[in-house]
Design an enzyme around this catalytic site. Structure first.
Site, short mmCIF file in Angstrom:
data_model
loop_
_atom_site.label_atom_id
_atom_site.label_comp_id
_atom_site.label_asym_id
_atom_site.label_seq_id
_atom_site.Cartn_x
_atom_site.Cartn_y
_atom_site.Cartn_z
N LYS A 80 0.85 -1.20 0.00
CA LYS A 80 0.00 0.00 0.00
C LYS A 80 0.88 1.24 0.00
O LYS A 80 1.88 1.29 0.74
CB LYS A 80 -0.91 -0.02 1.23
CG LYS A 80 -1.93 1.12 1.28
CD LYS A 80 -2.81 1.00 2.52
CE LYS A 80 -3.87 2.09 2.59
NZ LYS A 80 -4.71 2.01 3.80
N SER A 155 -9.64 2.11 3.04
CA SER A 155 -8.78 2.83 2.12
C SER A 155 -7.79 1.92 1.39
O SER A 155 -7.21 2.35 0.41
CB SER A 155 -8.02 3.92 2.87
OG SER A 155 -7.15 3.33 3.84
N SER A 179 -9.79 -0.19 7.29
CA SER A 179 -9.23 -0.10 5.94
C SER A 179 -8.57 -1.35 5.38
O SER A 179 -8.26 -1.39 4.20
CB SER A 179 -8.22 1.05 5.87
OG SER A 179 -8.91 2.24 5.67
#
Ligand code: GLN
Length: 486
Positions: A80, A155, A179
């Site tokens: 990420k 996210s 997330s």
């Protein structure tokens, strides 16, 4: 076992690598080709690091030749874009850090590199991890591989979508209020948010420091355990990381859950919940019971305050953490302003997206003189009540089982202009961060070909209990083996 190398699990890939039936270079090329094929539709990635990946794969192949390797050696991963990678830009999907190239690796990246990671790129996300749909990326939205007009969650939407789409074999995400788990649920992959303090956050770009935690997104629970074996542990550079010893997380994967006590928190079956989601989770609960678990209902009445508590604490911490982006030291700087103050103003005005600005304003307000006691201090008190309630529940139960989200993935554009609706996507995941607990989301069914995720929560540092139950469920079912037709 699939013959599409990009669709292998870590443990399958490891077996083939060790038996020299496939090379890491071949695995890596399979993922890179898959990225070429599907990325224009899915949009899970911010930066593809093809050259680096092939170089790491060649090194991994040499290492594999010498025998004793980590199960992750030579297996392609995506990280990420909120975790620092030395020499590879780390954007947080924000214009503010669009060209930021960190001079160091995050602790987790360091550890994965030591284990022989092949990094194929950096995954898209909501800007600075604020959001539940990956529509708040400053670059492009990510699409759900199961239905391209739907969101992948957020996210860590890029991380989840990439695993579902076979662009990487595993990924890392971060979870401040859901997330990892919510996108894992939306994309039908396995995502674990470890206990607060279990994984070092050194080199993780901070959003809300009392809530943030890094964890894996994988195709199954075994893979999750293998990644945890590498990334968990104390780190003197992160004072919130716990000195607890790290077990071998694969040892608990016995398939036997007889006599384990499962609590069903009734407040998680919220009003407005999609009936198909509730039905699917109730079916899972019956299955777990058939497998020998003891199930009972539990009440966590303070759950109803979790959303409010989170949206005071997280923005407050974010407003402080994001003060560093002022155009002075690194990142975007607005050119053409007359004074220093004007440069700072315009840098923040042009560098941040709307959701990030909303959070900064909410947080600054909640912390301001005269409001601090009414908002931030009060929220901290309710936080304690929420934590205590969980403590009590875990005196009676080993784990709690609940839906990951109240709905299946929603349409792209459906909630993006309605922040409160977007925030509600996380009602079932936020309390876990507020209390610092570990939680996993695993695939638990579909409604109209749209994934449904089930969440398993336990007490601090009881990741093994969670993995044990989740693994037993995956032994008995095949939801996690289904792949989207892209
Ligand atoms: N969706 C939540 C938020 O927008 C949680 C985000 C996260 O866990 N990083 O804050």
């Amino acid at each position: 076992m699939t013959t599409d190398y990009n669709q292998l699990t870590i443990h399958e890939a490891n077996k083939l690598l060790k038996d020299r039936q496939v090379s890491s270079v071949e695995l890596t090329k399979a993922c890179l080709e898959r990225i070429q094929q599907v990325e224009s539709k899915v949009g899970a990635i911010v930066t593809v690091t093809e050259e680096l990946a092939l170089e790491q794969a060649r090194k991994a192949d040499e290492l594999i030749g010498t025998g004793d390797i980590n199960p992750l050696t030579g297996v392609p991963a995506l990280i990420k874009d909120v975790m620092c990678t030395r020499g590879v830009r780390t954007t947080c999907s924000s214009k503010m850090l669009e060209n930021f190239v960190p001079p160091y690796d995050a602790a987790v990246v360091e550890k994965l590199n030591e284990a022989g990671m092949v990094m194929v790129g950096k995954a898209n996300m909501d800007e600075f991890a604020m959001g539940s749909s990956t529509e708040h990326s400053a670059f492009h939205p990510t699409h759900n591989p199961w239905n391209l007009s739907r969101v992948p969650g957020g996210s860590s939407g890029g991380s989840a979508a990439a695993v579902a789409a076979g662009e990487a074999i595993y990924t890392l995400g971060s979870d401040t209020g859901g997330s990892i788990r919510q996108p894992a649920g939306f994309c039908s992959v396995t995502g674990l948010k470890p206990t607060y303090g279990r994984v070092s956050r050194y080199g993780l770009v901070a959003f809300a420091s009392s809530l943030d935690q890094i964890g894996p997104l994988t195709q199954d629970v075994t893979d999750c355990a293998l990644v945890m074996n590498v990334i968990a542990g104390h780190d003197s550079r992160d004072s919130t990381s716990a000195p607890q010893p790290v077990p071998d997380y694969t040892q608990c994967l016995t398939g036997d859950i007889k006599g384990m006590k499962i609590g069903i928190p009734k407040e998680y079956f919220v009003e407005g919940m999609q009936p198909e989601v509730e039905t699917a989770i109730r079916v899972v609960i019956e299955q777990l019971q058939d497998m020998g678990a003891k199930v009972g209902e539990v009440s966590l009445p303070h759950t109803r305050h979790a959303l409010a508590v989170y949206y005071i604490i997280a923005p407050s911490e974010a407003s402080a953490n994001l003060a560093r982006y002022d155009g002075t030291k690194y990142g975007f700087r607005y050119q053409g302003a007359d004074t220093m103050w004007d440069t700072m103003d315009k840098t923040r005005q042009h560098g941040f997206g709307a959701e990030v600005k909303r959070r900064i304003m909410l947080g600054t307000y909640a912390l301001s003189a005269g409001y601090y006691d009414a908002y931030y201090l009060k929220a901290q008190k309710v936080r304690t009540l929420i934590r205590r309630e969980f403590d009590e529940a875990f005196e009676k139960y080993d784990v709690l089982v609940a839906p990951t989200s109240p709905t299946v993935p929603f349409e792209i554009g459906e909630k993006v202009d309605d922040p409160v609706q977007m925030y509600l996507a996380d009602v079932c995941t936020l309390p876990v961060n507020i209390a610092g607990l570990p939680g996993i989301s695993i695939p638990a069914g579909f409604a109209d070909n749209l994934p449904i995720g089930m969440q398993i929560i336990s007490k601090p540092f009881a990741e093994e209990t969670i993995l044990k139950i989740a693994h037993a469920y995956q032994q008995a079912t095949d939801w996690h083996m289904r792949k989207p037709a892209l």
